[in-house]
Design a protein around this motif. Structure first.
Motif, short mmCIF file in Angstrom:
data_model
loop_
_atom_site.label_atom_id
_atom_site.label_comp_id
_atom_site.label_asym_id
_atom_site.label_seq_id
_atom_site.Cartn_x
_atom_site.Cartn_y
_atom_site.Cartn_z
N THR A 73 -9.12 25.76 -10.38
CA THR A 73 -8.54 27.01 -10.22
C THR A 73 -7.88 27.42 -11.54
O THR A 73 -7.36 28.68 -11.56
N GLY A 105 -8.11 17.13 -0.86
CA GLY A 105 -7.61 18.27 -1.60
C GLY A 105 -7.46 19.21 -0.58
O GLY A 105 -7.57 19.15 0.53
N GLY A 143 -17.30 17.26 -2.98
CA GLY A 143 -15.97 17.51 -2.52
C GLY A 143 -16.33 17.95 -0.94
O GLY A 143 -17.15 18.30 -0.55
N GLY A 162 -14.23 23.04 -1.98
CA GLY A 162 -14.06 23.95 -3.40
C GLY A 162 -14.82 24.00 -4.21
O GLY A 162 -14.63 25.29 -5.00
N GLN A 163 -16.06 23.48 -4.22
CA GLN A 163 -17.26 23.72 -5.43
C GLN A 163 -18.14 24.47 -5.04
O GLN A 163 -18.91 24.78 -5.71
N GLU A 202 -8.20 21.51 -8.77
CA GLU A 202 -9.68 22.15 -8.04
C GLU A 202 -10.11 23.32 -8.65
O GLU A 202 -10.50 24.01 -7.67
N LYS A 235 -9.79 29.92 -3.58
CA LYS A 235 -9.77 28.43 -3.26
C LYS A 235 -8.09 27.85 -3.29
O LYS A 235 -7.62 28.34 -4.27
N VAL A 236 -7.86 27.09 -2.99
CA VAL A 236 -6.34 26.51 -2.59
C VAL A 236 -5.12 27.56 -2.30
O VAL A 236 -4.65 27.20 -1.09
N ALA A 253 -10.37 16.76 -11.02
CA ALA A 253 -9.83 17.96 -10.44
C ALA A 253 -9.41 18.06 -9.14
O ALA A 253 -8.82 18.71 -8.42
N THR A 254 -9.75 16.85 -8.39
CA THR A 254 -9.44 16.66 -6.87
C THR A 254 -8.36 15.44 -6.91
O THR A 254 -7.97 15.01 -5.90
N ASN A 259 -12.41 30.03 -9.78
CA ASN A 259 -12.46 29.71 -8.40
C ASN A 259 -11.55 30.39 -7.33
O ASN A 259 -10.81 29.83 -6.60
N GLY A 306 -9.00 22.85 -1.26
CA GLY A 306 -10.31 23.66 -1.37
C GLY A 306 -10.19 25.06 -0.53
O GLY A 306 -9.30 25.79 -0.59
#
Ligand SMILES: Cc1cc2nc3c(=O)[nH]c(=O)nc-3n(C[C@H](O)[C@H](O)[C@H](O)COP(=O)(O)OP(=O)(O)OC[C@H]3O[C@@H](n4cnc5c(N)ncnc54)[C@H](O)[C@@H]3O)c2cc1C
Length: 468
Positions: free
Chosen positions: A202, A427, A74, A78-79, A200, A464-465, A146-147, A461, A429
């Motif tokens: 979440t 994305g 990514g 995000g990861q 992502e 993130k986002v 996820a992305t 997560n 992230g």
């Protein structure tokens, strides 16, 4: 992280599948661009959906945050975990093929399967899984979903979203939702799979997916075309779309400097057209593979040349030549990495304004950072451009990167003025979180209420986002 927690995770997945050693954790904590380096209490590697469910059940009860990770490719952080009490759930051992269905034209696979392996298995079964990205040797199907990954074949086959028919998901409290459907039509309420595509990590962990596959094309035709400007490339795109029936499956634009970097930093790549300002990679895929089709393709490319839309054309005559052309395109990111500091923008613009965007963005970059070297390439057939800037020759990397904030602000304003998107395929992230908050305020409020209803304890997560 308490020893009792580590011991519990070891009980669930087996001792050797819980990594706590600093050195062994490293590859899960550093990402491709080297921008983020994280910390975590442990990396946990489950082998089944049941194990993922038990990890989440326990984490939910103990308020332990979990960061799902696939191939760690990514580009927005995000990861990556950033807290010693958080754990990474690596899906790498969850990688089985569950079913290939030639009649429904679907394949059901587990989330940790590497994209390249999925492509190969499809090929062996005379099928095509069309998602294709330069990171395909490392990224996972779960990460792609996820992305909502894009890549080079979106023009004809769509984004990952269009390729997902159903998902198996583990929710933050450990409950498993099995929606592995092969139905083309299914209007039974809200589309859960669509919420998870692009989520992502979440909302929960994706453990398996049923994906659309296609007949493997009998023949693929690849060409390189040189043009004077992005404007001509859009004219060519429209000309082909309006006058041709053989599916156009890729249309990628690259500027001269991006090819310069490939020549400079990547071995064993030949550039078959010597003098050019911009190059377009064009690919057609055919289920016939007849001589007649070959003539038609040559014919339309010649028409483009005769109408002075293109300056020069090279048509690959063998698989080797075709692979070489694709290598040029796919090596740009790697080559740019070797050229020093870079500022990256993954934007999309309505196709009619792409040319306006590129011209204005180059001007802005040179005003903000004199000597900027713009690396402009991307999936122009989808209106998606990677507008990257390499540091001026002999500039100080850190000083250059300090100018990112101001430059990005101007590029974002230009993108929004042209009704584009500030993150086309990579994305949000961590890297684009503030931009999202600032430029999509109303959407963010709705995202927060969705997040709260799936994950009220905010263990998936976190940070993130969006923040909740
Ligand atoms: C050289 C290069 C080229 C690239 N080209 C493209 C491109 O053309 N198009 C494009 O779209 N992207 C591209 N990318 C970005 C990246 O490869 C994609 O985003 C890819 O889909 C990420 O997959 P991954 O398995 O590596 O996910 P990771 O990096 O491991 O994770 C990405 C995100 O997904 C979440 N996640 C991962 N697995 C799961 C799961 N099973 N369940 C829930 N959440 C999960 C993570 O928490 C994280 O938020 C490129 C990257 C590189 C390095």
């Amino acid at each position: 992280m308490h020893n009792s927690d580590i011991n519990k995770f070891k009980k669930i997945v087996g001792s050797k599948n819980v990594i706590t050693d600093k050195k062994d954790m490293e590859k899960y904590l550093k990402e491709w661009r080297g921008i983020y380096t994280g910390i975590a209490g442990a990396i946990i590697k489950p082998k089944s959906t049941k194990e993922v469910s038990n990890i989440l059940k326990y984490s939910h009860e103990k308020n332990i945050s979990c960061i799902p990770q696939g191939g760690n490719t990514g580009l927005v952080g995000g990861q990556i975990p950033f807290n010693k009490n958080h754990v990474v759930i690596s899906l790498e051992r969850l990688s089985k093929i569950r079913e290939i269905n030639n009649v429904n034209q679907t394949i059901t696979v587990e989330a940790g399967l590497i994209l390249y392996n999925l492509q190969k298995i499809c090929e062996e079964n005379n099928l095509l899984f069309p998602l294709s990205l330069a990171s395909e040797g490392s990224c996972s199907v779960g990460g792609n979903i996820a992305t909502n990954a894009g890549g080079v074949a979106v023009l004809h086959y769509g984004n990952t979203r269009e390729l997902v028919m159903g998902l198996e998901i583990v929710l933050p409290d450990g409950s498993v939702v099995n929606n592995l459907k092969t139905l083309i039509k299914d209007n039974t309420g809200y589309s859960l799979k669509d919420l998870f595509v692009g989520s992502e990590g979440t909302l929960g962990v994706i453990t398996a997916a049923t994906l659309k596959v296609f007949p493997k094309p009998k023949k693929i035709y690849t060409a390189l075309v040189s043009v004077n400007s992005p404007k001509e490339s859009i004219k060519i795109l429209n000309y082909i779309k309006n006058n041709f029936s053989i599916p156009l499956t890729a249309f990628e634009l690259m500027n001269n400097f991006s090819i310069e970097l490939v020549k400079r930093h990547i071995n064993d790549i030949l550039i078959p057209i010597k003098k050019f300002k911009w190059l377009i990679l064009i690919e057609f895929s055919s289920n016939e593979g007849s001589k007649d089709e070959e003539d038609k393709i040559e014919n339309i490319l010649n028409k483009i040349l005769n109408q002075n839309l293109a300056k020069d054309i090279f048509i690959a005559q063998s698989l080797k030549q075709s692979k070489n052309i694709w290598n040029i395109r796919e090596s740009i990111s790697e080559a740019q990495k070797k050229e020093g500091g870079s500022i990256k923008n993954d934007i999309s613009i309505p196709i009619e304004d792409i040319s306006k965007f590129i011209n204005s963005a180059i001007k802005i970059s040179n005003e903000e950072i004199p000597g900027s070297r713009c690396v402009v390439f991307g999936h122009i057939g989808d209106g998606n451009i990677h507008f990257n800037i390499s540091q001026p020759v002999k500039a100080n990397r850190d000083k250059f990167l300090k100018k990112e904030k101001n430059l990005r602000k101007k590029i974002i304003n230009l993108t929004l003025d042209l009704k584009g998107s500030i993150s086309a395929e990579h994305g949000i992230g961590l890297a684009r979180k503030n931009d999202l908050k600032k430029y999509k305020k109303e959407d963010v409020e709705i995202f927060k209420s969705i997040k709260r209803s799936f994950d009220p304890k905010n263990i998936m997560n976190p940070g993130k986002v969006i923040d909740i």
